[in-house]
Structures are given as C-alpha cells and as structure tokens.
Design a protein around this motif. Sequence first.
Motif, PDB file in Angstrom:
ATOM      1  N   SER A 198     -14.525  -7.575   9.570  1.00 43.73           N
ATOM      2  CA  SER A 198     -14.028  -8.122   8.304  1.00 43.73           C
ATOM      3  C   SER A 198     -13.023  -7.180   7.660  1.00 43.73           C
ATOM      4  N   LEU A 199     -13.307  -5.891   7.677  1.00 44.98           N
ATOM      5  CA  LEU A 199     -12.395  -4.915   7.082  1.00 44.98           C
ATOM      6  C   LEU A 199     -11.083  -4.857   7.858  1.00 44.98           C
ATOM      7  N   VAL A 204      -5.218  -6.394   8.194  1.00 49.56           N
ATOM      8  CA  VAL A 204      -4.139  -7.193   8.788  1.00 49.56           C
ATOM      9  C   VAL A 204      -3.525  -8.107   7.733  1.00 49.56           C
ATOM     10  N   ALA A 205      -4.370  -8.713   6.897  1.00 50.31           N
ATOM     11  CA  ALA A 205      -3.851  -9.590   5.846  1.00 50.31           C
ATOM     12  C   ALA A 205      -2.978  -8.820   4.864  1.00 50.31           C
ATOM     13  N   MET A 206      -3.373  -7.579   4.533  1.00 46.18           N
ATOM     14  CA  MET A 206      -2.563  -6.761   3.620  1.00 46.18           C
ATOM     15  C   MET A 206      -1.223  -6.420   4.247  1.00 46.18           C
ATOM     16  N   LEU A 207      -1.193  -6.216   5.548  1.00 45.66           N
ATOM     17  CA  LEU A 207       0.074  -5.902   6.212  1.00 45.66           C
ATOM     18  C   LEU A 207       1.010  -7.104   6.230  1.00 45.66           C
ATOM     19  N   ASP A 208       0.454  -8.318   6.170  1.00 46.70           N
ATOM     20  CA  ASP A 208       1.290  -9.517   6.144  1.00 46.70           C
ATOM     21  C   ASP A 208       1.942  -9.732   4.782  1.00 46.70           C
ATOM     22  N   ASP A 209       1.490  -9.011   3.790  1.00 47.32           N
ATOM     23  CA  ASP A 209       2.080  -9.134   2.457  1.00 47.32           C
ATOM     24  C   ASP A 209       3.511  -8.607   2.488  1.00 47.32           C
ATOM     25  N   ALA A 263     -17.108   0.216   0.717  1.00 52.55           N
ATOM     26  CA  ALA A 263     -16.051  -0.572   1.343  1.00 52.55           C
ATOM     27  C   ALA A 263     -16.621  -1.556   2.356  1.00 52.55           C
ATOM     28  N   LEU A 264     -17.583  -1.093   3.146  1.00 51.50           N
ATOM     29  CA  LEU A 264     -18.190  -1.977   4.130  1.00 51.50           C
ATOM     30  C   LEU A 264     -18.930  -3.130   3.464  1.00 51.50           C
ATOM     31  N   PHE A 265     -19.684  -2.823   2.410  1.00 48.97           N
ATOM     32  CA  PHE A 265     -20.501  -3.847   1.759  1.00 48.97           C
ATOM     33  C   PHE A 265     -19.627  -4.888   1.043  1.00 48.97           C
ATOM     34  N   THR A 266     -18.682  -4.434   0.254  1.00 45.51           N
ATOM     35  CA  THR A 266     -17.866  -5.371  -0.527  1.00 45.51           C
ATOM     36  C   THR A 266     -16.975  -6.221   0.361  1.00 45.51           C
ATOM     37  N   THR A 267     -16.617  -5.701   1.517  1.00 43.78           N
ATOM     38  CA  THR A 267     -15.827  -6.503   2.450  1.00 43.78           C
ATOM     39  C   THR A 267     -16.697  -7.567   3.118  1.00 43.78           C
ATOM     40  N   ARG A 268     -17.917  -7.167   3.465  1.00 43.05           N
ATOM     41  CA  ARG A 268     -18.821  -8.115   4.146  1.00 43.05           C
ATOM     42  C   ARG A 268     -19.346  -9.170   3.177  1.00 43.05           C
ATOM     43  N   TRP A 269     -19.673  -8.777   1.923  1.00 41.29           N
ATOM     44  CA  TRP A 269     -20.233  -9.722   0.958  1.00 41.29           C
ATOM     45  C   TRP A 269     -19.451  -9.612  -0.357  1.00 41.29           C
TER      46      TRP A 269
END
Length: 397
Positions: A198-199, A204-209, A263-269
Amino acid sequence: MASDRVRAMLSALVIAAAGAAGAVAATRGLYATALLAGLLAVWIAALNLVDTGQRPPLPPPPAPVSAGEEERRRLNAYLDLSPAPLVALDDGRLRVVNRAARRLLGASDLVADPPDGLVAALSDTRPGRTATIEIGVDTDVRSFALATGDLALAGRMTRIGALIDIDAELKAAEAGALRDLVQVLSHEIVNALTPIASLAETAVAMLDDPDPALPKVRDAIETVARRAASLHRFGESYRALAKLPAPSPERIPLAGFVNDLTALFTTRWPTISFTTDLQRAPAYLLADPDQLTAALWAVLQNAAEALHDTPDARVTFAVSTMVGQTQFTMTDTGPGIPVGHQADIFRPFFTTKTEGTGVGLALARQILRGHNGDLGLVSSVPGETRFEGAVGSVPTS
C-alpha cells in the motif's frame, strides 16, 4: 510336645483296656468278643504309629522383621510400581532405583556404563527444572524429560532423577510444528507485505502528480525499503531455524521507530485515527528492531481489524519508560473481546476469524518474552481494549 505325650498315654490306656477285655472274654468262652477287642487294640496301635511317623515337622517361626526393614520393603514396592524410571546420582556414580530403571538401563544397582549425557544432565539440572535427554542405541533412541530432586541420605546429598518418556509426544509435536510453521510464515509475511504494498502504491501515485512532493515520496520509499529488508531478515531467520531466533538487540532511536509504525498503519487503514503518545518515552531502546516491529504490528493489526465497522474508530499507541523496561500501551475503541475468549487469545492457533490463523498474538508474546518482557491483555470492555507490552533494559544515553 505335651499334646503328643497325652495322646500316647491315652493310646496306651485304650490298648491295655482292649487287651484286658479280650482276655476276660477268652476265659469266659466269648471268642468273638475277644477277637474284636484284639483287632481294636492293633488298629489303635497302628494309627498311633502312622500319626507319629508321618506327621511333618512344624516349620520354624519366621524371624522377626524390624520396623525399619518393613518400611524399606514397602517403599521399594511403591517405587517399583512407578512407570517412570528413577535413578540416583551418588558421588558421581549412577544407580537405578526401581524396576523401570533396571529394565531401561540393564542394571540391578550400579550402572557401569551410563548413557551419554545422563550423568551430566543429572548434575546440571537443578531441582524444579527439567531437561531433555535421549537414551538408546542405534535406531532405538527415545527422548526423555528429566526432572530432579535432592535428598539428604546418611548425611550426604543424593540427586534423584525421574525419566519421563516423551518420545511419542515429541514426534507428534514435530509433525504439527512443520504444518504450523507454514501457517506462521504465511501469516506474518502476508500481513507485513500488505502495508508495504500500500505504501509503495502511494509513492507511485505521488510521483504521478505534476508537482510531486519529493521529500514525502522519499520518506515513503525509505520506509518501504526498511520494512522490506526487515521482513526479509525475519523470514530468513524462520526458514533457517524453523523457530523464533534469539533476538539481536540494537540501539534503536525510538522516534524513527514509531514514525515507521505510524506510516505503515495509516497507509494500511487510512480511515482509523492513529495517535501516538511519546511524552514519557525514552530517546532510545535496546531491542531487535525486526522482531519488535512484528510483535507490535500484530497487536495493532488485531485492533484495526476489530474496528472495521466501528464509528469513531481510534487506536492509541503510547510508549513510556519503566524501571528497567520500556512499556508499550495499545488501546482501541472497538467492541471488546468476549469474556469467554480473553483467556485464550494468546494460545497458539486460537482464532475466531474466518481467515485467521491464531499466531499473531502468540508470536508477539513470545517475541517480547524473548526481550526480557511480556505482553498481556489489561482490560477489554465495549469501547476500550488495552494491551500492554514491555521489553527489557533501556540504555541511558
């Protein structure tokens, strides 16, 4: 004896009387009566001779048994009833104590050639502790659990050992462990890979910005790299040893460690509020970072899964310094753990989830205990479930 003498006298008197009666009868012409009296005298005399000559002698009375000897015989009988072989170590010499030990070791008292390691295991295993030892030859080797105790006999200490056959149990446990190991590995690897994936997708999504926030991208990728490396080392340790390896403590900056978990938790949930409290936390802690991450993540994941349909879902993660320990407190606002399940949640492979394996909390507790700490459920009611864990000594600088 007196009774024999009385019997002889009576026999003599009867014979004399019969003889006199026969004589009188003969002088009066009563020949039949005289004959009968003679036969009676001969018959009584014959019976007396047979009784005197064939009666076996009375056996001598048994020798008196002392109270101490009687108690020793009773104790030996009790010990021989024990199915567990009992041995004694006296001045470095190994002796068998009961029938089971004599049968196992092929000796009646002193064991001239003890099995390899048995004498050393008896010497090194303190009372109250147990050890495992293998006894046998060639392919007929069995595993025994050794329990010991000390007795003061004749003014000196004697180490007593009981050998409990656990060969069948060990073989069954080994077969089960191979099956369970696959479940443990798949559980831990899949659960660790999910937030990493997920992270990575977020990065990758941030790089597409059109105008990516490169510092945030860098942070996300670095977190992915650290956790992937951690997972790799953790999996390699399991594969090499087929059990949880001993921790390799490192001096860990606590702030960075907690930031990675966040970071792991907030990305996953992302829909669950995750807050941290480090006001009483140490700057550093001494622990195996890979194992500690796996342990804390297992608790946090359980909390998040309990919150999936809960409004105002929140998880709080607090770290504080205790005497000689660092304590972790994890609290969630979920529905709570049923009272009937609270005693079982740390039991390996106990789970109420359809897709669960029941290894997460059991493994987490094992990891923290390996760090001279522990993990436990403090309380669980609807709206608040609290776990507390700890690891050992905290460096002072």
